[in-house]
Design a protein around this motif. Structure first.
Motif, PDB file in Angstrom:
ATOM      1  N   SER A 195       2.273   9.841   1.915  1.00  0.00           N
ATOM      2  CA  SER A 195       2.173   9.456   0.515  1.00  0.00           C
ATOM      3  C   SER A 195       2.986   8.185   0.299  1.00  0.00           C
ATOM      4  O   SER A 195       3.686   7.716   1.185  1.00  0.00           O
ATOM      5  CB  SER A 195       2.692  10.579  -0.385  1.00  0.00           C
ATOM      6  OG  SER A 195       4.055  10.818  -0.113  1.00  0.00           O
ATOM      7  N   ARG A 196       2.877   7.649  -0.912  1.00  0.00           N
ATOM      8  CA  ARG A 196       3.636   6.443  -1.232  1.00  0.00           C
ATOM      9  C   ARG A 196       5.110   6.785  -1.392  1.00  0.00           C
ATOM     10  O   ARG A 196       5.468   7.846  -1.887  1.00  0.00           O
ATOM     11  CB  ARG A 196       3.108   5.819  -2.521  1.00  0.00           C
ATOM     12  CG  ARG A 196       1.678   5.300  -2.349  1.00  0.00           C
ATOM     13  CD  ARG A 196       1.182   4.669  -3.589  1.00  0.00           C
ATOM     14  NE  ARG A 196       1.800   3.340  -3.693  1.00  0.00           N
ATOM     15  CZ  ARG A 196       1.549   2.484  -4.660  1.00  0.00           C
ATOM     16  NH1 ARG A 196       0.719   2.808  -5.613  1.00  0.00           N
ATOM     17  NH2 ARG A 196       2.140   1.319  -4.684  1.00  0.00           N
ATOM     18  N   ALA A 212       4.050   3.471   8.900  1.00  0.00           N
ATOM     19  CA  ALA A 212       2.723   3.376   8.291  1.00  0.00           C
ATOM     20  C   ALA A 212       1.640   3.224   9.354  1.00  0.00           C
ATOM     21  O   ALA A 212       0.587   3.867   9.278  1.00  0.00           O
ATOM     22  CB  ALA A 212       2.682   2.199   7.317  1.00  0.00           C
ATOM     23  N   GLN A 215       0.816  -1.204   0.000  1.00  0.00           N
ATOM     24  CA  GLN A 215       0.000   0.000   0.000  1.00  0.00           C
ATOM     25  C   GLN A 215       0.858   1.266   0.000  1.00  0.00           C
ATOM     26  O   GLN A 215       0.501   2.257  -0.627  1.00  0.00           O
ATOM     27  CB  GLN A 215      -0.905  -0.012   1.227  1.00  0.00           C
ATOM     28  CG  GLN A 215      -1.804   1.184   1.361  1.00  0.00           C
ATOM     29  CD  GLN A 215      -2.656   1.107   2.612  1.00  0.00           C
ATOM     30  OE1 GLN A 215      -2.594   0.144   3.348  1.00  0.00           O
ATOM     31  NE2 GLN A 215      -3.433   2.143   2.835  1.00  0.00           N
ATOM     32  N   HIS A 216       1.997   1.249   0.680  1.00  0.00           N
ATOM     33  CA  HIS A 216       2.778   2.468   0.890  1.00  0.00           C
ATOM     34  C   HIS A 216       4.037   2.573   0.031  1.00  0.00           C
ATOM     35  O   HIS A 216       4.746   3.574   0.124  1.00  0.00           O
ATOM     36  CB  HIS A 216       3.161   2.597   2.364  1.00  0.00           C
ATOM     37  CG  HIS A 216       1.980   2.873   3.239  1.00  0.00           C
ATOM     38  ND1 HIS A 216       1.380   4.112   3.309  1.00  0.00           N
ATOM     39  CD2 HIS A 216       1.274   2.078   4.061  1.00  0.00           C
ATOM     40  CE1 HIS A 216       0.364   4.056   4.145  1.00  0.00           C
ATOM     41  NE2 HIS A 216       0.270   2.831   4.609  1.00  0.00           N
ATOM     42  N   LEU A 247       3.357   8.162   7.376  1.00  0.00           N
ATOM     43  CA  LEU A 247       3.573   8.104   5.930  1.00  0.00           C
ATOM     44  C   LEU A 247       2.354   8.718   5.256  1.00  0.00           C
ATOM     45  O   LEU A 247       1.273   8.147   5.281  1.00  0.00           O
ATOM     46  CB  LEU A 247       3.754   6.655   5.450  1.00  0.00           C
ATOM     47  CG  LEU A 247       5.057   5.968   5.800  1.00  0.00           C
ATOM     48  CD1 LEU A 247       5.075   4.558   5.247  1.00  0.00           C
ATOM     49  CD2 LEU A 247       6.241   6.738   5.283  1.00  0.00           C
TER      50      LEU A 247
END
Length: 121
Positions: free
Chosen positions: A95-96, A88, A56-57, A93
């Motif tokens: 954004s990616r 996370a 996801q990240h 976090l």
């Protein structure tokens, strides 16, 4: 449930774990084998959750870079993964993480190696 494959897999692992715990409480006998299975299921669930968070990240490039580090320095890669999961889960976090950010993160976390100044005479 959002219906993504990762969420479905996590739900399956949770249900399996709950069923194993129920059987363990009812059965009483063979607790050591059931304990090992429960521990194994818990480890698999934790690993699945970690992979889902990383997926996801991290962008594809960042995941590829982390996988390359995993091949050469597994202990260091595990440390980086734990740090990313902690960030996370704490919501830090926003954004990616792309490949360039992963490079700088790896440099920051890399233990200080000895540097050599070579001078020609």
């Amino acid at each position: 449930m959002s219906g993504t494959p990762d969420d479905d897999r996590l739900e399956e692992l949770r249900e399996k774990k709950m069923q194993e715990l129920r059987e363990q409480q009812q059965g009483g006998g063979g607790a050591s084998a059931a304990d090992e299975e429960a521990q194994q299921a818990a480890q698999e669930q934790a690993e699945a959750q970690k992979q889902a968070l990383l997926k996801q990240h991290l962008t594809d490039g960042a995941r590829q870079r982390l996988n390359a580090v995993q091949m050469s320095k597994p202990d260091f890669a595990d440390q980086v993964e734990r740090q990313l999961v902690a960030l996370a889960q704490s919501g830090r976090l926003q954004s990616r993480i792309d490949e360039e950010q992963m490079k700088s993160l790896l440099k920051e976390m890399q233990p200080d190696s000895k540097s050599f100044d070579i001078r020609r005479r």
